[in-house]
Design a protein around this motif. Structure first.
Motif, PDB file in Angstrom:
ATOM      1  N   ARG A 102       0.548  -1.188   0.160  1.00  0.00           N
ATOM      2  CA  ARG A 102      -0.082   0.042   0.017  1.00  0.00           C
ATOM      3  C   ARG A 102       0.930   1.190  -0.055  1.00  0.00           C
ATOM      4  NH1 ARG A 102      -4.864  -1.361   4.465  1.00  0.00           N
ATOM      5  NH2 ARG A 102      -5.653  -3.310   3.461  1.00  0.00           N
ATOM      6  N   LEU A 103       0.424   2.239  -0.616  1.00  0.00           N
ATOM      7  CA  LEU A 103       1.093   3.660  -0.563  1.00  0.00           C
ATOM      8  C   LEU A 103       0.850   4.175   0.846  1.00  0.00           C
ATOM      9  CD1 LEU A 103      -0.317   4.754  -4.136  1.00  0.00           C
ATOM     10  CD2 LEU A 103       2.282   4.269  -3.582  1.00  0.00           C
ATOM     11  N   SER A 104       1.879   5.131   1.296  1.00  0.00           N
ATOM     12  CA  SER A 104       1.947   5.478   2.597  1.00  0.00           C
ATOM     13  C   SER A 104       0.898   6.631   2.452  1.00  0.00           C
ATOM     14  CB  SER A 104       3.405   5.975   2.876  1.00  0.00           C
ATOM     15  OG  SER A 104       3.496   7.068   2.075  1.00  0.00           O
ATOM     16  N   PHE A 133       2.312   9.914   0.918  1.00  0.00           N
ATOM     17  CA  PHE A 133       1.669   9.989  -0.213  1.00  0.00           C
ATOM     18  C   PHE A 133       0.306  10.697  -0.489  1.00  0.00           C
ATOM     19  CE2 PHE A 133      -0.422   8.453  -4.176  1.00  0.00           C
ATOM     20  CZ  PHE A 133       0.212   8.866  -5.007  1.00  0.00           C
ATOM     21  N   VAL A 188       7.989   6.662  -2.546  1.00  0.00           N
ATOM     22  CA  VAL A 188       7.458   5.428  -2.694  1.00  0.00           C
ATOM     23  C   VAL A 188       8.324   4.539  -3.129  1.00  0.00           C
ATOM     24  CG1 VAL A 188       5.130   6.622  -3.343  1.00  0.00           C
ATOM     25  CG2 VAL A 188       6.564   5.873  -5.073  1.00  0.00           C
ATOM     26  N   LEU A 222       6.015   0.313  -6.463  1.00  0.00           N
ATOM     27  CA  LEU A 222       4.747   1.039  -6.407  1.00  0.00           C
ATOM     28  C   LEU A 222       4.842   2.469  -7.394  1.00  0.00           C
ATOM     29  CD1 LEU A 222       3.552   1.009  -2.815  1.00  0.00           C
ATOM     30  CD2 LEU A 222       2.700  -0.421  -4.595  1.00  0.00           C
ATOM     31  N   LEU A 223       5.998   2.541  -8.243  1.00  0.00           N
ATOM     32  CA  LEU A 223       5.946   3.957  -8.731  1.00  0.00           C
ATOM     33  C   LEU A 223       5.321   3.999  -9.928  1.00  0.00           C
ATOM     34  CD1 LEU A 223       7.758   6.474  -8.707  1.00  0.00           C
ATOM     35  CD2 LEU A 223       9.416   5.313 -10.032  1.00  0.00           C
ATOM     36  N   ALA A 247       1.772   5.064  -8.340  1.00  0.00           N
ATOM     37  CA  ALA A 247       2.019   6.276  -7.683  1.00  0.00           C
ATOM     38  C   ALA A 247       1.840   7.430  -8.872  1.00  0.00           C
ATOM     39  CB  ALA A 247       3.163   6.626  -6.767  1.00  0.00           C
TER      40      ALA A 247
END
Length: 404
Positions: free
Chosen positions: A9-11, A14, A138, A142-143, A146
């Motif tokens: 998961r993205l933080s 972000f 990230v 996940l780039l 994102a």
């Protein structure tokens, strides 16, 4: 027994940045719709109106020439500081212009050019800082996701903002639209407050500006893929400024003016959102290089829809153009970020924006010439077709270089 691996998961950091970016994109879209029609409010002949809109678009494009220098700031200063300042300073001129427009009903051309120039400068700061920061915010896996979400925010805001801006122009005028835009633009400042502190990249390079920038441009020269991306991006930005100048005037002559122009921009943004959504599933299956090649042909198919004069044809072309542009934006950005080291990423992105600025300048100048719109678009179509055909050669040359 089947097991499933949970997707990372993205933080929360972000998502705070993303929310602020979305609000600011919404405000920018309102400004984007308001400025041309604050120029066109007085009854001007078509040629004069085209020249005035061209000057406003040109003023907003000129700050991109400073992108290599601003990219250096992104490499040397904390991104949170740059993003906070950019968001706050972008709100102030929109607020002042909105108050002035409410008082007089319109604005002098010089003030609209100043507003467009300041907004363009600060937008360049926030874009270079955000693009250089994202690979550090990230993980690499996940780039692509994102980048898709960031691009979605930058286009989802306009999808709502163009419609809102067109409605406000019709109902209450450009002054109210600019006041609303000023409040929304503060979103980036608030979102940046939630970012973690990141130290600027430090690298052992000569301190002279020429030497600092040479490292970024050398990467383009040595990489066939980066060079091919740079060339197509240059011509695409030239095309975009031709469209930016000619589309509002064309809609005023062939259609209903601001409402039809708002639909045109909404369709471009809607197509881009669809392309961004597709990017969430496609990169792992098709690969970034293949997606970039296919997206180029999508952009060209949409451009062909702008050759006839009919408003409905421009709308159809806008939707297809936006779809190709959405896929291309995410795939190309992710590819560039992966090819460039952290310590020069801001300058490489800034160099790309600087070259794009030359395209924007030439596009605004071409659009102001007394040439038929179809003639301009047809010439650009032919040039872009040539670059699209050369893409597989660049991919092969890059692969050979990396293997050798």
């Amino acid at each position: 027994m089947t097991t499933f691996t949970a997707l990372p998961r993205l933080s929360v950091h972000f998502w705070r940045y993303w929310a602020g970016l979305l609000c600011t994109a919404l405000g920018d879209a309102v400004v984007y719709i308001a400025l041309p029609f604050l120029v066109l409010i007085p009854a001007h002949p078509a040629g004069t109106a085209t020249a005035q809109v061209g000057l406003v678009v040109l003023a907003g494009s000129l700050p991109r020439f400073l992108a290599p220098l601003l990219g250096l700031l992104a490499d040397r200063l904390p991104p949170r500081t740059l993003l906070m300042l950019a968001g706050g300073l972008r709100a102030l001129p929109a607020l002042l212009a909105g108050l002035a427009a409410l008082r007089s009903g319109t604005l002098p051309l010089w003030s609209l050019m100043l507003l467009a120039g300041l907004n363009g400068l600060l937008a360049t700061v926030s874009y270079t800082a955000g693009s250089a920061m994202l690979p550090r915010l990230v993980p690499p896996a996940l780039l692509p996701r994102a980048n898709a979400l960031v691009t979605g925010a930058l286009q989802g805001g306009p999808l709502l903002g163009y419609g809102l801006g067109g409605a406000l122009l019709a109902l209450v005028g450009g002054g109210s639209a600019l006041l609303l835009a000023a409040g929304l633009t503060l979103g980036l400042t608030l979102g940046a407050l939630g970012l973690p502190g990141q130290r600027p990249q430090r690298q052992a390079t000569p301190e002279g500006l020429g030497a600092l920038f040479t490292a970024a441009f050398r990467l383009y020269v040595r990489s066939p893929l980066l060079l091919a991306l740079l060339a197509f991006s240059f011509l695409l930005n030239l095309l975009l400024n031709v469209m930016n100048v000619r589309a509002p005037v064309h809609m005023a002559v062939a259609g209903r003016g601001a409402p039809d122009y708002a639909v045109f921009e909404v369709l471009i943004s809607g197509g881009m959102l669809l392309g961004v959504a597709l990017m969430a599933a496609l990169p792992g299956r098709l690969g970034l290089d293949r997606l970039i090649g296919g997206a180029r042909w999508g952009v060209l198919a949409g451009l062909m829809g702008l050759l006839p004069d009919a408003v409905w044809s421009w709308w159809a072309g806008a939707a297809v153009f936006g779809l190709g542009l959405g896929v291309l934006e995410v795939a190309a950005t992710t590819r560039i970020q992966g090819l460039v080291p952290d310590e020069v990423r801001g300058r490489v992105i800034g160099a790309l924006m600087g070259v794009n600025a030359v395209g924007l300048l030439l596009g605004a100048g071409l659009a102001a010439l007394p040439l038929p719109t179809a003639t301009l678009l047809l010439g650009l179509l032919a040039a872009l077709v040539g670059l699209a055909l050369s893409w597989p050669l660049a991919v092969r040359a890059q692969r050979d270089r990396e293997e050798g």
